[in-house]
Design an enzyme around this catalytic site. Structure first.
Site, PDB file in Angstrom:
ATOM      1  N   ASN A 127     113.272  25.034  -1.961  1.00 46.55           N
ATOM      2  CA  ASN A 127     113.083  24.381  -0.682  1.00 46.55           C
ATOM      3  C   ASN A 127     111.606  24.004  -0.591  1.00 46.55           C
ATOM      4  OD1 ASN A 127     112.314  24.229   2.206  1.00 46.55           O
ATOM      5  ND2 ASN A 127     114.481  24.685   2.516  1.00 46.55           N
TER       6      ASN A 127
ATOM      7  N   ILE B 269     118.804  29.137  -5.160  1.00 50.54           N
ATOM      8  CA  ILE B 269     118.701  27.921  -4.360  1.00 50.54           C
ATOM      9  C   ILE B 269     117.864  28.180  -3.109  1.00 50.54           C
ATOM     10  CG2 ILE B 269     120.919  28.430  -3.246  1.00 50.54           C
ATOM     11  CD1 ILE B 269     121.422  25.360  -3.126  1.00 50.54           C
ATOM     12  N   CYS B 270     117.172  27.151  -2.657  1.00 49.94           N
ATOM     13  CA  CYS B 270     116.403  27.143  -1.417  1.00 49.94           C
ATOM     14  C   CYS B 270     115.196  28.081  -1.521  1.00 49.94           C
ATOM     15  CB  CYS B 270     117.311  27.489  -0.238  1.00 49.94           C
ATOM     16  SG  CYS B 270     116.611  27.081   1.373  1.00 49.94           S
ATOM     17  N   ALA B 271     115.173  29.158  -0.754  1.00 53.31           N
ATOM     18  CA  ALA B 271     114.084  30.131  -0.822  1.00 53.31           C
ATOM     19  C   ALA B 271     114.310  31.173  -1.909  1.00 53.31           C
ATOM     20  CB  ALA B 271     113.928  30.834   0.527  1.00 53.31           C
TER      21      ALA B 271
ATOM     22  N   SER C 212     117.530  25.166  -7.254  1.00 53.17           N
ATOM     23  CA  SER C 212     117.925  24.022  -6.444  1.00 53.17           C
ATOM     24  C   SER C 212     117.191  24.081  -5.112  1.00 53.17           C
ATOM     25  CB  SER C 212     119.442  24.030  -6.248  1.00 53.17           C
ATOM     26  OG  SER C 212     119.888  22.842  -5.640  1.00 53.17           O
TER      27      SER C 212
END
Length: 185
Positions: free
Chosen positions: A123, A102-104, A151
């Site tokens: 992200n 998720i994200c980075a 995500s």
């Protein structure tokens, strides 16, 4: 019982770690947090501390159903540089097991070429700043392509965790956990 490994490195994103741990455990999934540097408290990007369940060394040879990587900086950088994490990701990939980021954190998977040819998200800041490789980038909150789940960030952590439940235990288990969360759509 399904089992998930979540490595924690200094500077992890708290919402992405704690939300996912909580939601998965509500579904009866065994989540093991592992500290890169022992069992000392790991400090997140917002200075929240979590005491890991185990050291990474203690769990390296255990057989988990999924590895999930929280984002946050510099946590992602620490995970990406750790050869043990890279070996784990390669092992999960080689066995066709679930890898979730998720994200980075999708950049950790990209660093080993595990996103090539896949549909992914991250992200938005990392879409162009970091080479995700040859991917089909979409802006959905959660994207599943085979055994890889990605995500977007802290705001999608709940949806990410619920999707992981669905993948590991099915839609009825996801629905049961979600109904207890009193989510407003």
């Amino acid at each position: 019982m399904a089992s998930v490994l979540m490595p924690l490195a200094e500077g992890f994103e708290e919402l992405e770690a704690v939300t996912v741990i909580d939601v998965l455990r509500r579904a009866g999934i065994e989540v093991t947090t592992a500290g890169l540097d022992g069992k000392e408290p790991v400090t997140g990007s917002r200075k929240t501390q979590i005491v890991p369940d185990a050291t990474l060394e203690e769990v390296m040879d255990q057989d988990f159903d999924m590895i999930t990587l929280p984002g946050g900086l510099p946590g992602v950088d620490h995970l990406k540089k750790d050869e043990r994490i890279q070996n784990l990701i390669d092992r999960f990939n080689d066995k066709g097991k679930y890898t979730a980021a998720i994200c980075a954190a999708p950049t950790i998977l990209a660093a080993r070429g595990h996103l090539e040819g896949r549909q992914v998200t991250s992200n938005p800041e990392f879409q162009n700043q970091v080479n995700l490789g040859e991917v089909d980038y979409v802006e959905d909150p959660v994207v599943v392509d085979g055994p890889v789940v990605t995500s977007r960030g802290p705001g999608t952590a709940m949806e990410f965790g619920l999707k992981l439940i669905e993948m590991l235990q099915g839609e009825p288990a996801r629905d049961e956990v979600e109904s207890g969360l009193v989510r407003i759509h």
